[in-house]
Every structure is written in structure tokens, then in C-alpha cells.
Design an enzyme around this catalytic site. Structure first.
Site, PDB file in Angstrom:
ATOM      1  CB  SER A 124      54.624  23.365  27.992  1.00  0.00           C
ATOM      2  OG  SER A 124      54.601  22.323  28.936  1.00  0.00           O
ATOM      3  CE1 TYR A 148      50.169  25.962  30.396  1.00  0.00           C
ATOM      4  CE2 TYR A 148      50.643  23.644  30.829  1.00  0.00           C
ATOM      5  CZ  TYR A 148      51.083  24.918  30.534  1.00  0.00           C
ATOM      6  OH  TYR A 148      52.411  25.156  30.366  1.00  0.00           O
ATOM      7  CE  LYS A 152      51.952  27.440  27.435  1.00  0.00           C
ATOM      8  NZ  LYS A 152      52.479  28.792  27.241  1.00  0.00           N
TER       9      LYS A 152
HETATM   10  O1  LIG Z   1      53.794  18.087  45.763  1.00  0.00           O
HETATM   11  C1  LIG Z   1      54.258  17.389  44.848  1.00  0.00           C
HETATM   12  C2  LIG Z   1      54.380  17.869  43.534  1.00  0.00           C
HETATM   13  C3  LIG Z   1      54.883  17.011  42.563  1.00  0.00           C
HETATM   14  N1  LIG Z   1      55.268  15.748  42.878  1.00  0.00           N
HETATM   15  C4  LIG Z   1      55.854  14.874  41.828  1.00  0.00           C
HETATM   16  O2  LIG Z   1      56.995  15.542  41.334  1.00  0.00           O
HETATM   17  C5  LIG Z   1      57.167  15.303  39.939  1.00  0.00           C
HETATM   18  C6  LIG Z   1      57.193  16.653  39.222  1.00  0.00           C
HETATM   19  O3  LIG Z   1      55.917  17.278  39.348  1.00  0.00           O
HETATM   20  P1  LIG Z   1      55.675  18.822  38.979  1.00  0.00           P
HETATM   21  O4  LIG Z   1      56.771  19.657  39.545  1.00  0.00           O
HETATM   22  O5  LIG Z   1      54.289  19.156  39.348  1.00  0.00           O
HETATM   23  O6  LIG Z   1      55.870  18.855  37.401  1.00  0.00           O
HETATM   24  P2  LIG Z   1      55.094  18.032  36.263  1.00  0.00           P
HETATM   25  O7  LIG Z   1      53.926  17.302  36.769  1.00  0.00           O
HETATM   26  O8  LIG Z   1      56.135  17.241  35.534  1.00  0.00           O
HETATM   27  O9  LIG Z   1      54.524  19.218  35.375  1.00  0.00           O
HETATM   28  C7  LIG Z   1      55.370  20.172  34.758  1.00  0.00           C
HETATM   29  O10 LIG Z   1      55.745  19.701  33.523  1.00  0.00           O
HETATM   30  C8  LIG Z   1      54.659  19.479  32.622  1.00  0.00           C
HETATM   31  C9  LIG Z   1      55.208  18.906  31.341  1.00  0.00           C
HETATM   32  O11 LIG Z   1      56.404  19.455  31.030  1.00  0.00           O
HETATM   33  C10 LIG Z   1      53.903  20.785  32.390  1.00  0.00           C
HETATM   34  O12 LIG Z   1      52.763  20.506  31.642  1.00  0.00           O
HETATM   35  C11 LIG Z   1      53.453  21.350  33.703  1.00  0.00           C
HETATM   36  O13 LIG Z   1      52.875  22.609  33.465  1.00  0.00           O
HETATM   37  C12 LIG Z   1      54.624  21.493  34.632  1.00  0.00           C
HETATM   38  O14 LIG Z   1      54.172  21.924  35.889  1.00  0.00           O
HETATM   39  C13 LIG Z   1      56.000  14.404  39.526  1.00  0.00           C
HETATM   40  O15 LIG Z   1      56.452  13.062  39.558  1.00  0.00           O
HETATM   41  C14 LIG Z   1      54.953  14.636  40.638  1.00  0.00           C
HETATM   42  O16 LIG Z   1      54.118  13.515  40.869  1.00  0.00           O
HETATM   43  C15 LIG Z   1      55.146  15.264  44.170  1.00  0.00           C
HETATM   44  O17 LIG Z   1      55.488  14.106  44.451  1.00  0.00           O
HETATM   45  N2  LIG Z   1      54.643  16.113  45.117  1.00  0.00           N
END
Ligand SMILES: O=c1ccn([C@@H]2O[C@H](COP(=O)(O)OP(=O)(O)O[C@H]3O[C@H](CO)[C@@H](O)[C@H](O)[C@H]3O)[C@@H](O)[C@H]2O)c(=O)[nH]1
Length: 356
Positions: A124, A148, A152
Site C-alpha cells: 500500500s 496497519y 505492510k
Molecule cells: O468520510 C470521509 C472519508 C475521507 N475523506 C477524505 O477523503 C480523502 C480520501 O480518504 P480515504 O478514502 O479514507 O483514503 P486515504 O485516507 O487516502 O487512505 C487510503 O490510502 C492510504 C494510503 O494509500 C491507505 O493507507 C489507506 O488504507 C487507504 O484507506 C482524504 O482527503 C480524507 O480526508 C473525507 O473527507 N470524508
């Protein structure tokens, strides 16, 4: 010769099974169904018209793994199985280290016993920690920031040590960015347990009436609209990336890490708009504080995968959003037939998975 898919019933695993079967591979799946449903295996059969064997077993059970290898002529392994919730990993670190790290060590020991030394590992972008150097290249200094992510990273290091101890292994470490979307049949897709942590499954559940509104975490990031930017990749493109990696490990020895992303970043609000356009449904949202641990901008440099694997993502955000919506609309409660309605002001579109 068969390909063993650990965690093949999960979101990325099931899409990879489809691509492998369509490409003519014979597969065997092992899954403990802790975070997935066996129904996804039926759907894979339905999409491909091909049959395959799956075992309900845990990678912590070495004897069960031994049986699987003794009953099948396995030539290579694609290893997805593992726990993956960042928040949960903070509360239950030992469970994460045991499942992910010990499970992988068990798998490698049995692979070694049966002389199977070709492995594609589901890593990841989390291994890059909170780097702010974008686009992120594979050579970036690694450093995960939660249990987590550390599992990885540790597994990547264990596999590097394994290769250095025996250079007849061939290992690909695939670092995923943000996988979203679903198979275009609408039969398989992401089915998170409980309230989704990730952006797109959350949006899809708001659209289908299971959740009332989206919280946007932070609108004061140094980005065009102030919301976080990520590299979203269609899960089918990601699955195809596994095929290319499998071809690679079948022809050369070594250990290599590859970024699997599109190389393009979109903000949270851009994703909301794209989803609204694809679904015709408006997504109510409220601005909230930043989520701890989130970075402002994260997207991949995908040059290495393009050059060394001959792979490039081809599906854009329109297709990603359209396919998520088709899956969610037709399976409002994922693979479960019973729909839990959390908000009585909206009615679900369907109560059962649709027949195609
Ligand atoms: O309810 C929500 C959920 C997410 N976000 C935003 O949306 C974006 C994407 O968030 P999310 O879909 O949760 O993905 P990431 O935080 O980028 O995490 C993903 O990508 C990471 C790095 O690749 C991995 O470690 C994680 O397991 C994987 O879930 C970020 O800016 C969050 O702050 C919101 O605003 N509202």
C-alpha cells in the site's frame, strides 16, 4: 498449474480473480471470510462463467495451508489476505501484527516447502507515511505511521530479506494508491463492514440512503479548493496490474516495488461532484476538521510500472464513479440481502441484489 489467491473474496481480490479467469488462468482461493462474503465467489463465477475452488481457511492455520498446497499444483501466489483498517489497527495492534505479519510468514514457509517462489504482494502507499514530496516515487524513504501501515512495511522488509537469503524467489510488491470503483457488471464491488472509513464507499452509501451526509475532513489544505487530494484508481485497472506483475514474477527473479495509481490527483470536492454527475444524485456534505493522520496531497509517480510492467491505468473518474454507483444501487446492502436502514428519511432503491 494454478495461481493461489489469498484473500480472493475481498474487494481487490475478487476483481483480480475475474481478470485472472478471463485471461485463462486456473485459480484457487483461500479466504477466512472475516471481512468478505463467500457470495463474492459466486458472483465471480457468474461474471466469468468459470469455476474454481475456494477454501475457507486462515493463514494463521499452517496445517490448512499445507493441505491447500498439497491438493493443488500451485505455481505462484497473489497475497491479498490481511486486516486493513487504520483506526482498528491503533486499537488492536497485536491482532494486526499477528494476522498480517505472522500470516505472511506462514504463507512463505509453506510456499518454500512446496518450492513455490513466485509472489505478488498486496502492499500500500501507506508505506510512504506522510511524505509531502509528490508525485511519490518508489525510492522515497519509507516510514508508516500506524500499526496497519507498519505491517505492510514489515512484510515488505521480510520479503526483501527472504529474497536476499535465496535469490531464486521472484517477488512484486504492489503499492496501491486509492482503489475505488467496481466491476462494470455491477455484480462485485466494495462491501465495507460497518460505517465506511473511506471516501467513495461513504459517498455511495449516502447516495443509496444508508447514511445521511458526508463529512468532508478539512477545507484548509493548501490545495485549489482546500480539500485533500488523492490518486484514485479503478479497481479493474488495479486488478489488471496484478496480472502484469504475475507475468513479471514468472519470468524474472528479484524483488521489486511498483506504485499502482493513475498519477493524477483529485480533491474530495472534485470526487463528490464527479459522483453526483455519474449518479444524478446530490450528496449533502458538511465541512469538518481535518482527520488526524491525513496528508494534504498524495499521488503516484507511475513511470516504473509503465516501463517495467507495461501497465497503465486507463479508466478515468467518470468510469470509477459510474461503476461504484451501479454496484451500490444494485446491491444497496453489499452482499447482504437484509438492508439495515440507518436513516428513515431515505428509502433504499432495492432490498435484494438485482439479477442480471
Ligand atoms: O468520510 C470521509 C472519508 C475521507 N475523506 C477524505 O477523503 C480523502 C480520501 O480518504 P480515504 O478514502 O479514507 O483514503 P486515504 O485516507 O487516502 O487512505 C487510503 O490510502 C492510504 C494510503 O494509500 C491507505 O493507507 C489507506 O488504507 C487507504 O484507506 C482524504 O482527503 C480524507 O480526508 C473525507 O473527507 N470524508
Amino acid at each position: 498449474m494454478k495461481i493461489l489467491i489469498t484473500g480472493g473474496s475481498g474487494y481487490i481480490g475478487s476483481h483480480t480473480c475475474v481478470e485472472l479467469l478471463n485471461a485463462g488462468y486456473e485459480i484457487v482461493v483461500v479466504d477466512n471470510f472475516l471481512n468478505s462474503k463467500a457470495e463474492s465467489m459466486n458472483r465471480v463465477r457468474r461474471i466469468t462463467g468459470k469455476d474454481f475452488k475456494y477454501y475457507e481457511a486462515d493463514l494463521l492455520n499452517k496445517d490448512a495451508l499445507d493441505v491447500i498446497f498439497s491438493e493443488n499444483n500451485i505455481s505462484a501466489v497473489i497475497h491479498f489476505a490481511g486486516l486493513k483498517a487504520v483506526g482498528e489497527s491503533n486499537n488492536f495492534p497485536l491482532k494486526y501484527y499477528q494476522n498480517n505479519v505472522t500470516g505472511t510468514i506462514n504463507l512463505c514457509e509453506i510456499m518454500k516447502k512446496y518450492g513455490v517462489k513466485k509472489l505478488v504482494f498486496s502492499s500500500s502507499a501507506t508505506v510512504y507515511g506522510s511524505t509531502n514530496q509528490v508525485p511519490i516515487k518508489e525510492e522515497t524513504i519509507l516510514g508508516a505511521e500506524n500499526p496497519y501501515g507498519r505491517t505492510k512495511l514489515m512484510i515488505e522488509e521480510i520479503l526483501r530479506d527472504l529474497y536476499h537469503s535465496d535469490q531464486s524467489w521472484s517477488i512484486a510488491l504492489l503499492r496501491y494508491f486509492n482503489p475505488i470503483g467496481a466491476h462494470e457488471s455491477g455484480l462485485i464491488g466494495e462491501d465495507p463492514k460497518g460505517i465506511p472509513n473511506n471516501l467513495m464507499p461513504y459517498i455511495a452509501q449516502v447516495a443509496v440512503g444508508r447514511l445521511s451526509s458526508l463529512s468532508v475532513y478539512g477545507n484548509d489544505y493548501p490545495t485549489l479548493d482546500g480539500t485533500g487530494i488523492r490518486d484514485y484508481i479503478h479497481v479493474v485497472d488495479l486488478a489488471i496490474g496484478h496480472l502484469r506483475a504475475l507475468e513479471k514474477v514468472q519470468c524474472i527473479h528479484g524483488i521489486n516495488a511498483y506504485n499502482l495509481g493513475t498519477g493524477i490527483g483529485y480533491s474530495v470536492l472534485e470526487m463528490v461532484k464527479a459522483f453526483e454527475k455519474a449518479s444524478g444524485i446530490s450528496i449533502p456534505y458538511v465541512m469538518k476538521d481535518r482527520r488526524p493522520g491525513d496528508v494534504a496531497i498524495c499521488f503516484a509517480d507511475v513511470t516504473k510500472a509503465r516501463i517495467q510492467l507495461g501497465w497503465k491505468a486507463s479508466r478515468g473518474i467518470e468510469a470509477m464513479c459510474r461503476d461504484i454507483w451501479r454496484w451500490q444501487k444494485n446491491n444497496p446492502n453489499g452482499y447482504n440481502e437484509e438492508l439495515e436502514i440507518q436513516h428513515s428519511d431515505k428509502q433504499p432503491v432495492l432490498t435484494k441484489a438485482a439479477d442480471f
